[in-house]
Design a protein around this motif. Structure first.
Motif, PDB file in Angstrom:
ATOM      1  N   HIS A 112       0.775  -1.286  -0.056  1.00 28.87           N
ATOM      2  CA  HIS A 112       0.012  -0.173   0.033  1.00 28.87           C
ATOM      3  C   HIS A 112       0.755   1.170  -0.071  1.00 28.87           C
ATOM      4  N   GLU A 113       1.821   1.162   0.810  1.00 31.03           N
ATOM      5  CA  GLU A 113       2.837   2.425   0.913  1.00 31.03           C
ATOM      6  C   GLU A 113       3.617   2.672  -0.682  1.00 31.03           C
ATOM      7  N   GLY A 114       3.995   1.424  -1.161  1.00 29.04           N
ATOM      8  CA  GLY A 114       4.716   1.558  -2.427  1.00 29.04           C
ATOM      9  C   GLY A 114       3.688   2.173  -3.587  1.00 29.04           C
ATOM     10  N   ARG A 115       2.392   1.665  -3.442  1.00 27.76           N
ATOM     11  CA  ARG A 115       1.565   2.152  -4.639  1.00 27.76           C
ATOM     12  C   ARG A 115       1.275   3.711  -4.233  1.00 27.76           C
ATOM     13  N   ARG A 116       1.193   4.210  -3.164  1.00 26.87           N
ATOM     14  CA  ARG A 116       0.947   5.497  -2.663  1.00 26.87           C
ATOM     15  C   ARG A 116       2.051   6.360  -3.171  1.00 26.87           C
ATOM     16  N   LEU A 117       3.002   5.864  -2.934  1.00 27.03           N
ATOM     17  CA  LEU A 117       4.549   6.562  -3.445  1.00 27.03           C
ATOM     18  C   LEU A 117       4.535   6.523  -5.004  1.00 27.03           C
ATOM     19  N   LEU A 118       4.094   5.462  -5.662  1.00 25.19           N
ATOM     20  CA  LEU A 118       3.914   5.376  -7.087  1.00 25.19           C
ATOM     21  C   LEU A 118       3.091   6.466  -7.431  1.00 25.19           C
ATOM     22  N   GLN A 119       1.885   6.589  -7.024  1.00 24.23           N
ATOM     23  CA  GLN A 119       0.754   7.380  -7.448  1.00 24.23           C
ATOM     24  C   GLN A 119       0.968   8.920  -7.324  1.00 24.23           C
ATOM     25  N   ALA A 120       2.055   9.094  -6.102  1.00 24.48           N
ATOM     26  CA  ALA A 120       2.641  10.668  -5.949  1.00 24.48           C
ATOM     27  C   ALA A 120       3.920  10.928  -6.767  1.00 24.48           C
ATOM     28  N   GLY A 121       3.947   9.944  -7.724  1.00 28.83           N
ATOM     29  CA  GLY A 121       5.505  10.308  -8.405  1.00 28.83           C
ATOM     30  C   GLY A 121       6.743   9.954  -7.953  1.00 28.83           C
ATOM     31  N   MET A 122       6.790   9.359  -6.974  1.00 24.07           N
ATOM     32  CA  MET A 122       7.933   8.997  -6.160  1.00 24.07           C
ATOM     33  C   MET A 122       8.502   7.953  -6.533  1.00 24.07           C
ATOM     34  N   HIS A 123       8.913   7.482  -7.734  1.00 28.35           N
ATOM     35  CA  HIS A 123       9.262   6.416  -8.226  1.00 28.35           C
ATOM     36  C   HIS A 123      10.456   5.662  -7.679  1.00 28.35           C
ATOM     37  N   ARG A 124      11.394   6.201  -7.367  1.00 26.35           N
ATOM     38  CA  ARG A 124      12.629   5.661  -6.566  1.00 26.35           C
ATOM     39  C   ARG A 124      12.360   5.151  -5.525  1.00 26.35           C
ATOM     40  N   GLN A 125      11.494   5.854  -4.562  1.00 24.73           N
ATOM     41  CA  GLN A 125      11.057   5.321  -3.035  1.00 24.73           C
ATOM     42  C   GLN A 125      10.126   4.347  -3.257  1.00 24.73           C
ATOM     43  N   LEU A 174       9.795   1.330 -14.871  1.00 28.58           N
ATOM     44  CA  LEU A 174       9.766   2.103 -16.385  1.00 28.58           C
ATOM     45  C   LEU A 174       9.873   3.345 -16.108  1.00 28.58           C
ATOM     46  N   ALA A 175       8.967   3.985 -15.024  1.00 30.48           N
ATOM     47  CA  ALA A 175       8.848   5.730 -14.999  1.00 30.48           C
ATOM     48  C   ALA A 175      10.223   6.431 -14.627  1.00 30.48           C
ATOM     49  N   GLU A 176      11.109   5.475 -14.239  1.00 29.87           N
ATOM     50  CA  GLU A 176      12.468   6.116 -13.634  1.00 29.87           C
ATOM     51  C   GLU A 176      13.618   5.495 -14.565  1.00 29.87           C
ATOM     52  N   GLU A 177      13.419   4.541 -15.371  1.00 33.70           N
ATOM     53  CA  GLU A 177      14.600   4.091 -16.147  1.00 33.70           C
ATOM     54  C   GLU A 177      14.862   4.802 -17.425  1.00 33.70           C
ATOM     55  N   CYS A 178      16.040   4.989 -17.783  1.00 26.90           N
ATOM     56  CA  CYS A 178      16.463   5.424 -19.108  1.00 26.90           C
ATOM     57  C   CYS A 178      16.730   4.621 -20.204  1.00 26.90           C
ATOM     58  N   LEU A 248       0.925   1.924 -32.713  1.00 23.65           N
ATOM     59  CA  LEU A 248       0.876   1.928 -34.155  1.00 23.65           C
ATOM     60  C   LEU A 248       1.048   3.162 -34.980  1.00 23.65           C
ATOM     61  N   ARG A 249       0.489   4.373 -34.061  1.00 19.55           N
ATOM     62  CA  ARG A 249       0.664   5.657 -34.711  1.00 19.55           C
ATOM     63  C   ARG A 249       2.069   6.122 -34.576  1.00 19.55           C
ATOM     64  N   GLY A 250       3.117   5.802 -33.813  1.00 23.95           N
ATOM     65  CA  GLY A 250       4.175   6.154 -33.417  1.00 23.95           C
ATOM     66  C   GLY A 250       4.272   7.128 -32.550  1.00 23.95           C
ATOM     67  N   ASP A 251       3.058   7.487 -31.708  1.00 30.47           N
ATOM     68  CA  ASP A 251       3.266   8.538 -30.978  1.00 30.47           C
ATOM     69  C   ASP A 251       4.064   8.255 -29.650  1.00 30.47           C
ATOM     70  N   PRO A 252       4.738   9.308 -28.915  1.00 31.10           N
ATOM     71  CA  PRO A 252       5.163   9.001 -27.756  1.00 31.10           C
ATOM     72  C   PRO A 252       4.233   8.771 -26.397  1.00 31.10           C
ATOM     73  N   ILE A 253       4.692   7.873 -25.686  1.00 29.15           N
ATOM     74  CA  ILE A 253       3.947   7.285 -24.566  1.00 29.15           C
ATOM     75  C   ILE A 253       4.155   8.169 -23.353  1.00 29.15           C
ATOM     76  N   ALA A 254       2.965   8.590 -22.962  1.00 26.33           N
ATOM     77  CA  ALA A 254       2.792   9.456 -21.366  1.00 26.33           C
ATOM     78  C   ALA A 254       3.701   8.838 -20.438  1.00 26.33           C
ATOM     79  N   GLU A 255       4.285   9.580 -19.461  1.00 26.42           N
ATOM     80  CA  GLU A 255       4.768   9.122 -18.435  1.00 26.42           C
ATOM     81  C   GLU A 255       4.227   8.279 -17.450  1.00 26.42           C
ATOM     82  N   CYS A 256       2.963   8.751 -17.224  1.00 26.82           N
ATOM     83  CA  CYS A 256       1.906   8.064 -16.383  1.00 26.82           C
ATOM     84  C   CYS A 256       0.981   7.683 -17.149  1.00 26.82           C
ATOM     85  N   ALA A 257       0.409   6.340 -16.830  1.00 28.12           N
ATOM     86  CA  ALA A 257      -0.840   5.794 -17.330  1.00 28.12           C
ATOM     87  C   ALA A 257      -1.405   4.701 -16.354  1.00 28.12           C
TER      88      ALA A 257
END
Length: 257
Positions: A112-125, A174-178, A248-257
């Motif tokens: 639950h804490e990990g998912r809360r951090l994920l939703q808050a954009g704190m990907h590394r934590q 995926l959100a933090e990886e280059c 299919l369209r070759g569009d960029p993927i949004a960071e959050c989904a």
């Protein structure tokens, strides 16, 4: 006191591992750990310990197992003093321990804490928290009572939470990886193991696309679509179809989904 049920039962008393006893004695303790702090009836214990053909001397056996567990869990309890950890009450036996000392409860809090951090954009934590939660697993949950209805239901619930933790971990990664090539190499195993779990396919497609492997991402979508059609007669969900259209369209993927 510490109990580990995300794999074969492990018990620690005062930080020292102790032997929880025979298979049936472990089943008694595992059954009590399904609902810590709540009464478990003799009938429930009988069903859990002897799913088929219980012996004629059930009560004598249960009394022996409970007595052994009391000595195990309260080794320093003075003689004739009332049991405080494993108590007999009018409506059943109660294992009076805090859920905090059970690894399954600890895992659920970390999820639950990990998912809360994920939703808050704190990907590394989020990644670190979810990794710590997943590291608690050593096998199937509550294996000692897998033939008992409540044990099987609880194990199934925790397996679902484990998959959710894996999906959330990959989301955070995926959100933090280059460099997505390493992720694209690891995710196929999960997608193959759980072919109808759309989130794993979504993550795999995203990793492949971001690592420049657009054709493979499209192939991954079609594999999932065929599997869902064959197994359940349904089409992929909206999120997967939306990602497929983006690729299919070759569009960029949004960071959050």
């Amino acid at each position: 006191m510490n109990f580990r049920v995300l794999g074969p039962l492990v018990v620690q008393v005062g930080g020292i591992p102790v032997n929880p006893g025979s298979a049936r004695q472990r089943a008694v303790l595992s059954t009590l750990l399904l609902t810590p702090g709540q009464p478990v009836t003799v009938e429930q214990l009988t069903e859990a310990v002897w799913p088929r053909n219980p012996p004629s001397d059930v009560m004598a056996n249960l009394h022996s197992y409970v007595s052994n567990l009391r000595r195990l869990l309260e080794p320093n309890r003075p003689p004739r003093n009332r049991d405080t950890v494993l108590r007999r009450e009018p409506n059943g036996y109660v294992l009076a321990v805090d859920a905090d000392c059970i690894d399954s409860a600890h895992f659920e809090r970390l999820l639950h804490e990990g998912r809360r951090l994920l939703q808050a954009g704190m990907h590394r934590q989020a990644s670190l928290t979810l990794e710590n939660g997943l590291a608690l697993w050593r096998g199937c949950a509550y294996p000692e009572v897998s033939d008992y209805a409540l044990g099987a239901q609880t194990a199934s619930r925790f397996e679902e939470l484990r998959l959710l933790a894996l999906e959330s971990l990959w989301d955070a990664t995926l959100a933090e990886e280059c460099d997505f090539s390493a992720l694209a190499a690891e995710l196929p195993a999960l997608a193959v193991r759980f072919p109808t779990r759309e989130r794993f396919s979504w993550l795999l497609m995203k990793a492949l696309y971001r690592s420049g492997r657009r054709a493979e991402a499209i192939d991954a979508y079609h594999r999932t679509r065929r599997t869902l059609a064959e197994e359940y007669g349904v089409d992929p969900g909206f999120e997967l179809q939306e990602l497929f259209g983006t690729i299919l369209r070759g569009d960029p993927i949004a960071e959050c989904a």
